[in-house]
Enzyme design. Structure first.
Site, PDB file in Angstrom:
ATOM      1  N   HIS A  40      -4.330  -3.635  -0.701  1.00 18.97           N
ATOM      2  CA  HIS A  40      -5.544  -4.425  -0.580  1.00 18.97           C
ATOM      3  C   HIS A  40      -5.134  -5.888  -0.465  1.00 18.97           C
ATOM      4  CE1 HIS A  40      -4.488  -4.378  -4.867  1.00 18.97           C
ATOM      5  NE2 HIS A  40      -4.893  -5.637  -4.834  1.00 18.97           N
ATOM      6  N   HIS A 129      -2.224 -12.410   1.002  1.00 15.17           N
ATOM      7  CA  HIS A 129      -1.075 -11.539   1.232  1.00 15.17           C
ATOM      8  C   HIS A 129      -1.412 -10.120   0.796  1.00 15.17           C
ATOM      9  CE1 HIS A 129      -0.723 -12.524  -3.032  1.00 15.17           C
ATOM     10  NE2 HIS A 129      -0.056 -11.385  -3.173  1.00 15.17           N
TER      11      HIS A 129
END
Length: 209
Positions: A40, A129
């Site tokens: 995620h 990220h």
């Protein structure tokens, strides 16, 4: 409850990145590689949140999502925190509508603060990220960063915000459950319909391992 707020990339995008990372896992078994099912992009890590604050958080996240439009993103390259030569975390970065993503993260964090669940890393610059691996001790991952340097993933549309609960499993691997999600706004149509987007879809954060 240990909570964070995230966006979930679509399955086809994660499959592509997973295929790229798979041979690297065998090269570095000393790292704790994250599973594809748990991937995620975190907007805000909230840490431990009591039920009262969690209840106040829900409508604020809904309002935050409604104020922002869907955005186009893509995974690109790799990096490490705090540095590739002494890494604690190996990650893949994002390109595309990074400013819109940063504004969404700011709104989510502001809503969490007003709900009484302030992110513990307040003041830290938002660095979008996806975590690929964690290091038990600081490690040199320059070779892995170099191997992923030229990666440019397929574009995808971030269209929802998820409130996710994290629990440690029997082997200390976290188990993620999406407690609620809210759609981002749809951008106005400024041109002809380009047709279906192969990079778009609806990803799931909920996992069982």
């Amino acid at each position: 409850m240990r909570l964070f707020v995230a966006i979930a990339p679509p399955p086809a995008v994660l499959d592509e990145l997973d295929a790229l990372v798979e041979p690297l896992r065998a090269r570095r078994r000393d790292l704790r590689w994250t599973s594809r099912e748990a991937w995620h992009v975190t907007l805000a890590f909230l840490g431990q949140v009591d039920e009262t604050a969690a209840a106040r958080l829900l409508p604020r996240l809904e309002r935050a999502a409604a104020r922002h439009q869907q955005m186009r993103l893509a995974f690109v390259g790799a990096g490490a925190f705090p540095a590739a030569t002494r890494a604690n975390v190996l990650w893949s970065g994002l390109s595309g509508d990074r400013r819109a993503l940063a504004r969404l993260a700011e709104s989510v964090a502001a809503g969490a603060r007003r709900a009484g669940a302030p992110p513990p890393d307040k003041g830290r610059r938002f660095q979008p990220h996806l975590t690929l691996a964690r290091c038990r001790m600081p490690a040199d991952v320059t070779g892995l960063v170099a191997a992923l340097d030229g990666y440019q993933g397929q574009p995808w549309t971030a269209d929802r915000v998820h409130l996710v609960r994290s629990r440690l499993g029997a082997r200390q691997h976290p188990r993620y459950t999406s407690l609620a999600s809210w759609p981002l706004g749809t951008p106005p149509n400024t041109g002809p319909d380009p047709g279906p987007d192969p990079g778009a879809g609806t990803g799931r954060v909920t996992t069982t391992g």
